[in-house]
Write an enzyme that holds these catalytic residues in place. Structure first.
Site, mmCIF file in Angstrom:
data_model
loop_
_atom_site.group_PDB
_atom_site.id
_atom_site.type_symbol
_atom_site.label_atom_id
_atom_site.label_comp_id
_atom_site.label_asym_id
_atom_site.label_seq_id
_atom_site.Cartn_x
_atom_site.Cartn_y
_atom_site.Cartn_z
ATOM 1 N N THR A 1 12.975 -59.395 3.212
ATOM 2 C CA THR A 1 12.397 -60.674 3.616
ATOM 3 C C THR A 1 11.006 -60.747 2.975
ATOM 4 O OG1 THR A 1 13.406 -59.663 5.809
ATOM 5 C CG2 THR A 1 11.514 -61.214 5.909
ATOM 6 N N GLU B 1 10.775 -19.390 4.487
ATOM 7 C CA GLU B 1 10.210 -19.951 3.758
ATOM 8 C C GLU B 1 9.888 -19.591 2.355
ATOM 9 O OE1 GLU B 1 10.581 -23.130 4.399
ATOM 10 O OE2 GLU B 1 10.993 -22.699 6.457
ATOM 11 N N GLY C 1 20.259 -54.562 -0.058
ATOM 12 C CA GLY C 1 19.603 -53.445 -0.090
ATOM 13 C C GLY C 1 19.341 -52.850 1.280
#
Length: 623
Positions: free
Chosen positions: A220, A436, A213
């Site tokens: 872990t 924007e 992954g």
């Protein structure tokens, strides 16, 4: 662990002692060079006799062994009269039988005789000390090269760390968003704790489990949870611990690791970043004699070769499964490959609940909204997000973490901190506001685009402004209509600039690059071109000796390349035209939103809803 700390402390003390000795030596040399510490004056025998007869000898010691003289004297009689400090001197006396007579005659109270020779132990130590120091330094540097964990002769010993179950606090309850992986690893734990139940059915215990992954998805953490759940010894090691400059060390450490595990079987070995030692063979310059390949060969034999390791399961983690050797991935070695992918919406909400358990959240914090706002975030990203929110709340002096702190934390993780100190002129600020606003308006009116959540012209990271769109759900497939709408939204910033100014800027460079990549993928990878049909163009070339870096080779004619270019240009042109048409129809809304951004810098929530509701209504607003 205590022994490791003690050895580390001893090495630290030795390093400091060596540094202090070198510094002391350097200071002494410098002081001698500058005359701050003067060495004794060497006098000839005649000079000493003259000084003694003139009464300038304050004290002198005579060694009968070698006839040497040492003591203090005044350089001149005037110095003695003026009571100046005497100087040290050394000299030699020729004829030992006459010195005492001479001294009694010229300086009866100022001399002494030393009849003792050097000690036998001092002589031995003075001759052996350089050898002892050299041997000690060699031992120290050798132990440093090998990490100092098991002494100088620990070249072939594995550096595995055994997890103590009593101190292991992580269990499967602390892991969220990876339910399938938890189920698979739970079966591994059951295999080891109750093997008879599976042996009745003729089932064989898996030899290895590979966790695959992206970084930060919890591979872990899953292994630590297995250690917390299992009642068996658990050994952890990194793939890089096997790689050394000495030939054969890695293979020896692999054998030692499995010997340790077999001695306490049933046991679990967790190897993190296995791609450091498990890369495909035959791709380096060393051929079969390469140290890494020897280490991999030893690992293959230990997992499922002539040396079969019963009741020892190897769990490995990597984010580069494409570079692993095929022999390592076959059944009998890694029987199961578990994909630990980025969590979905439900998984993100569960992970946020775990990381928020020990944090004081305000009543306005909604974890489901945060989960929707963070598509693509890994477990590590979500933990970092809440940590950033906690830091912001503490910096502001708040007692609880508010939703505003979390929103700011998301923006910091994605784009970096705000850069309010950057000075922007009014003209540039106006351009950014229209840019924007164009993104926000086109994103609002296109039916397949994600709803607009927030618009800001505050510089953050490398961006001068941002428009955030909040997806209503996770998408695992991209539709053609959705990709075309994404292209139109990306190009709407440039379209807004053209409509409101007689010039264009470089502010849309990243938008154009992203739109071009989407259009190229639609034509060459996904078969979404009307002219070319469902075909893929460009053969993938895997350069395994460079770590399997992928590149595309043109496997089509020049005429086809021209059609590909035309199709990409058409898709980009159509997307730009759609964005321009929407902005022309809602030009009043564009001006109002740009002015609101100039005044408030950030728009979100009710402010955006009020602006959008005041639009011209020419185009249907998606629900």
């Amino acid at each position: 662990m205590a022994n490791n700390n003690r050895n580390r402390n001893i090495r630290t003390i030795i390093i400091y002692l060596i540094v202090l000795m070198v510094l002391a030596w350097g200071v002494s040399v410098q002081m001698n060079r500058e005359g701050l510490t003067k060495s004794p004056t060497k006098l000839t025998t005649s000079q000493f006799v003259a000084a003694a007869k003139q009464g300038r000898i304050k004290s002198v010691t005579y060694k009968t062994e070698d006839g040497s003289l040492s003591g203090e004297y005044w350089k001149t009689t005037a110095d003695k009269t003026a009571k100046k400090d005497p100087l040290k001197f050394t000299s030699a006396w020729v004829g030992s039988d006459k010195f005492i007579d001479f001294a009694q005659e010229t300086m009866p109270g100022a001399y002494s005789v030393n009849n003792k020779g050097p000690s036998i132990w001092i002589t031995i130590l003075s001759s052996l000390l350089p050898i002892i120091l050299l041997a000690g330094l060699m031992w120290f540097f050798l132990s440093q090269m090998q990490g100092g964990q098991r002494g100088v002769m620990s070249f072939g010993k594995a550096r595995a760390r055994r997890s103590d179950k009593e101190k292991q606090k992580v269990t499967f309850a602390d892991v969220a968003g990876v339910d399938e992986a938890i189920q698979e690893l739970g079966e591994v734990k059951d295999f080891l704790s109750d093997p008879a139940r599976f042996e009745k059915m003729g089932a064989r215990i898996p030899k290895g489990v590979l966790l695959v992954g992206p970084p930060g998805t919890g591979k872990t953490l899953l292994a630590r949870a297995v250690a917390g759940e299992a009642d068996v010894p658990f050994f952890t090691i990194s793939g890089s611990d096997f790689v050394e400059m000495f030939v054969g060390v890695g293979a020896s450490r692999v054998r030692d690791l499995f010997e340790q595990a077999k001695a306490e079987a049933p046991a679990i070995i967790f190897m993190d970043e296995i791609d450091a030692v498990g890369r495909q063979r035959g791709t380096g310059l060393g051929g079969g004699h390469d140290e890494r390949e020897q280490t991999l060969n030893a690992l293959l034999v230990e997992m499922d070769g002539f040396e079969m390791s019963d009741n020892v399961i190897l769990i490995a983690a990597t984010n580069r499964p494409d570079v692993l050797d095929p022999a390592l991935l076959r059944p009998g070695r890694f029987d199961r490959t578990i994909v630990v992918d980025r969590p979905d919406l439900k998984g993100r909400e569960q992970i946020l609940g775990i990381h928020a358990a020990n944090k004081p959240l305000d009543s306005d914090v909604d974890l489901s909204v945060i989960a929707r706002r963070t598509p693509g975030f890994t477990g590590a990203d979500l933990r970092n997000l809440l940590n950033e929110a906690a830091l912001l709340a503490a910096r502001s002096g708040n007692e609880k973490i508010s939703m505003h702190d979390v929103e700011e934390g998301i923006d910091r993780v994605l784009m970096g901190p705000e850069r309010r100190s950057r000075l922007i002129s009014d003209d540039e600020k106006r351009t950014i506001a229209y840019h924007e606003s164009g993104h926000a308006i086109v994103g609002h009116f296109l039916p397949n685009a994600d709803p607009v959540h927030k618009v800001t012209i505050i510089p953050r990271g490398g961006s001068l402004g941002s428009t955030w769109q909040l997806p209503s759900e996770d998408r695992f497939l991209e539709s053609k209509k959705g990709m075309l709408d994404d292209i139109a939204v990306l190009l709407s910033g440039r379209a807004a600039e053209q409509l409101t100014s007689d010039d264009i800027t470089t502010g849309a460079s990243n938008d154009i690059e992203r739109a071009s990549k989407i259009a190229k993928s639609m034509v060459t990878r996904f078969g979404m071109s009307e002219k070319l049909g469902p075909q893929a163009f460009g053969e993938q070339n895997e350069a395994v000796f460079l770590g399997r870096d992928f590149s595309n080779n043109a496997d089509y004619a020049d005429e086809t390349a021209a059609v590909i270019d035309q199709e990409i240009a058409r898709i980009i042109s159509d997307g730009f035209a759609r964005a321009t048409d929407i902005l022309k129809a809602e030009i009043d809304l564009l001006h109002r939103m740009a002015k609101a951004l100039m005044d408030h810098e950030t728009l979100e929530g009710d402010e955006l809803k009020e602006l959008f509701d005041s639009g011209n209504g020419v185009l249907p607003i998606p629900a």
